[in-house]
Design a protein around this motif. Structure first.
Motif, PDB file in Angstrom:
ATOM      1  N   VAL A   1      67.012  63.829 125.999  1.00 13.24           N
ATOM      2  CA  VAL A   1      67.424  65.062 126.679  1.00 13.24           C
ATOM      3  C   VAL A   1      67.772  64.758 128.131  1.00 13.24           C
ATOM      4  N   ILE A   2      66.937  63.958 128.795  1.00 11.66           N
ATOM      5  CA  ILE A   2      67.184  63.601 130.198  1.00 11.66           C
ATOM      6  C   ILE A   2      68.522  62.903 130.345  1.00 11.66           C
ATOM      7  N   ARG A   3      68.787  61.972 129.439  1.00 14.80           N
ATOM      8  CA  ARG A   3      70.047  61.218 129.529  1.00 14.80           C
ATOM      9  C   ARG A   3      71.254  62.134 129.357  1.00 14.80           C
ATOM     10  N   SER A   4      71.213  63.010 128.346  1.00 15.57           N
ATOM     11  CA  SER A   4      72.361  63.888 128.098  1.00 15.57           C
ATOM     12  C   SER A   4      72.535  64.905 129.229  1.00 15.57           C
ATOM     13  N   LYS A   5      71.434  65.465 129.733  1.00 17.85           N
ATOM     14  CA  LYS A   5      71.520  66.442 130.819  1.00 17.85           C
ATOM     15  C   LYS A   5      71.983  65.776 132.114  1.00 17.85           C
ATOM     16  N   SER A   6      71.552  64.541 132.360  1.00 14.89           N
ATOM     17  CA  SER A   6      71.945  63.861 133.592  1.00 14.89           C
ATOM     18  C   SER A   6      73.428  63.522 133.585  1.00 14.89           C
TER      19      SER A   6
END
Length: 203
Positions: free
Chosen positions: A164-169
């Motif tokens: 999730v962090i990777r996609s949101k970032s």
């Protein structure tokens, strides 16, 4: 079955499926396997008498390596995306199909002088508390960060949150880049009447 789990992971992550190369290193069956996945190569440290067993072992090794790398990448991004901690937690809740986080704010005197907010974030039955801050917005982001760091330390749940962090970032930096490009172009092409400039008339 590690081979199935590894293939499922690559499918969901949109990366190329694993490619195995298995060889017999002796006259009696001594199989060793190498797998290429996620732009990395993993080789089984031990040999096995059965080909399917050694491929399961190297798939386990690759899966552990990928998940560890994913968590590390997620942690390295945390300090760079402070404005979207709450958004990340909301997206993570959606991914797990659980209720959105709730925030319980409390206004206190910091050091007996300055007013500050303290908040606890409740997510999936667990409470997380961040540091004090001067605004509700900042203290809620702080609590969301505390929750993220705690969840990331758990090997079973940290990987899903890292995704999730990777996609949101990626989305966050794309928007940020668009804003910066827009501001740059706006500064280059400001109209004279917007800046108050006066140009002499041509005759």
């Amino acid at each position: 079955m590690y081979k199935t789990r590894l293939q499922d992971f690559t499918s969901k992550s949109g990366i190329q499926f694993p490619v195995y190369h298995t060889i017999n290193e002796g006259h009696i069956p001594k199989f060793r396997s190498t797998v290429w996945v996620a732009e990395m190569r993993y080789t089984s440290p031990s040999t096995f008498s059965q080909k399917k067993v050694v491929e399961q072992d190297v798939a386990r090794l690759a899966l552990e390596g990928i998940l560890h790398r994913t968590r590390d990448e997620g942690l390295s991004l945390v300090d760079q995306i402070s404005p979207i901690f709450k958004s990340i937690m909301n997206e993570y809740a959606h991914k797990l199909h659980v209720e959105q986080p709730t925030y319980n704010n409390d206004k206190q005197l910091l050091g007996g002088v300055l007013p500050a907010f303290i908040t606890s974030l409740v997510f999936n039955g667990t409470s997380y508390t961040g540091g004090p801050a001067g605004t509700k917005k900042d203290v809620e982001q702080s609590a969301a960060k505390a929750a993220i760091l705690s969840i990331m330390s758990d090997s079973s749940s940290g990987t899903a949150l890292a995704e999730v962090i990777r996609s949101k970032s990626i989305f966050y930096y794309a928007v940020l880049s668009d804003i910066q490009d827009f501001n740059h172009v706006s500064n280059m092409w400001k109209c004279p009447w917007a800046t108050g400039a006066v140009y002499p008339s041509r005759r």
